[in-house]
Design a protein around this motif. Structure first.
Motif, short mmCIF file in Angstrom:
data_model
loop_
_atom_site.label_atom_id
_atom_site.label_comp_id
_atom_site.label_asym_id
_atom_site.label_seq_id
_atom_site.Cartn_x
_atom_site.Cartn_y
_atom_site.Cartn_z
N THR A 24 0.81 -1.31 0.10
CA THR A 24 0.10 -0.08 -0.13
C THR A 24 0.97 1.16 0.05
OG1 THR A 24 -0.31 -0.23 2.47
CG2 THR A 24 -1.98 -1.03 1.03
N CYS A 54 -1.72 3.64 -2.19
CA CYS A 54 -2.66 3.10 -2.75
C CYS A 54 -3.39 2.22 -1.76
CB CYS A 54 -2.14 2.58 -4.14
SG CYS A 54 -3.68 1.86 -5.23
N GLU A 55 -4.69 2.12 -1.80
CA GLU A 55 -5.70 1.18 -1.01
C GLU A 55 -5.60 -0.01 -1.74
OE1 GLU A 55 -9.64 2.48 -0.44
OE2 GLU A 55 -9.20 4.48 -0.74
N THR A 56 -5.81 -1.25 -1.16
CA THR A 56 -5.84 -2.39 -1.48
C THR A 56 -7.04 -2.74 -2.27
OG1 THR A 56 -4.86 -3.46 0.76
CG2 THR A 56 -6.13 -4.97 -0.42
#
Length: 171
Positions: A24, A54-56
Motif C-alpha cells: 500500500t 494506494c488502497e488494497t
C-alpha cells in the motif's frame, strides 16, 4: 482479447503495461515489487512517492522507466487472513482496477504477476481462479486492451493458472 499464461520474469516482459503486486505504500518491497523497482531504476521510486500510496484492491499507474514496458500499474493485493476478511473480493478488484486503468491509458498489451500469492499467502489455486475469472469477464468489454499475459514466476504457479483457465472455460 487474447489471454495467455507463461512462465517467466515479468521485469523482462515487453508490454505496454506490467502490473506490480505492490504494497500500500507503493515504495517497493520484496518479491515482484522489489524486482520491478530494481529493474525500473530509482526514478520509479521517486514517482511512487508522489502518489502517496494506494488502497488494497485499487490501482495507480506510473511510467516504466528502464523496464521494457511503457507503464507500471501498481496494485496492492490483500493479505490472506483465512478468507473471512473480504480477501477474494479485494483480489478481484485488483484485477478489475488494473484492466480499467490500462484501458484509460491506451494500453494494448498488459502483463500480470500472480498477485498476493507470495508473502501475502493468498492460496494459489483460489487466486488463480479469481484472476482468470476477472480477466475473462473483462474481455468482452475491452476496447483498447488486446492481449493479457499472466507471467508466472515458476512452473507450479503456471500450472495453477492453466488449471484455472481450463476450469473457467468449462463453466
Amino acid at each position: 482479447m487474447e489471454f495467455s499464461i507463461i512462465q517467466g520474469d515479468i521485469t523482462a516482459f515487453t508490454a505496454d503495461a506490467i502490473v506490480n503486486a505492490a504494497n500500500t505504500s507503493l515504495l517497493g518491497g520484496g518479491g515482484v515489487d522489489g524486482a520491478i523497482h530494481r529493474a525500473a531504476g530509482p526514478e520509479l521510486l521517486e514517482e511512487c512517492r508522489r502518489l502517496h500510496g494506494c488502497e488494497t484492491g485499487k490501482a495507480k499507474i506510473t511510467s516504466g522507466y528502464r523496464l521494457p514496458a511503457n507503464y507500471v500499474i501498481h496494485t496492492p493485493g490483500p493479505v490472506w487472513h483465512g478468507g473471512g476478511a473480504g480477501e477474494e473480493g479485494l483480489l478481484a478488484s485488483c484485477y478489475r482496477s488494473c484492466l480499467h486503468l490500462a484501458e484509460e491509458n491506451g494500453c494494448r498489451t498488459v502483463a500480470f504477476p500472480s498477485i498476493s500469492t507470495g508473502v501475502y499467502r493468498f492460496p494459489l489455486e483460489c487466486a488463480a481462479y479469481i484472476a482468470v475469472r476477472e480477466i475473462l469477464a473483462f474481455s468482452p468489454i475491452a476496447k483498447t486492451v488486446q492481449s493479457v499475459t499472466m507471467v508466472c514466476f515458476d512452473e507450479r504457479t503456471k500450472a495453477a493458472y492453466e488449471a484455472a483457465l481450463r476450469h473457467a472455460q468449462q463453466e
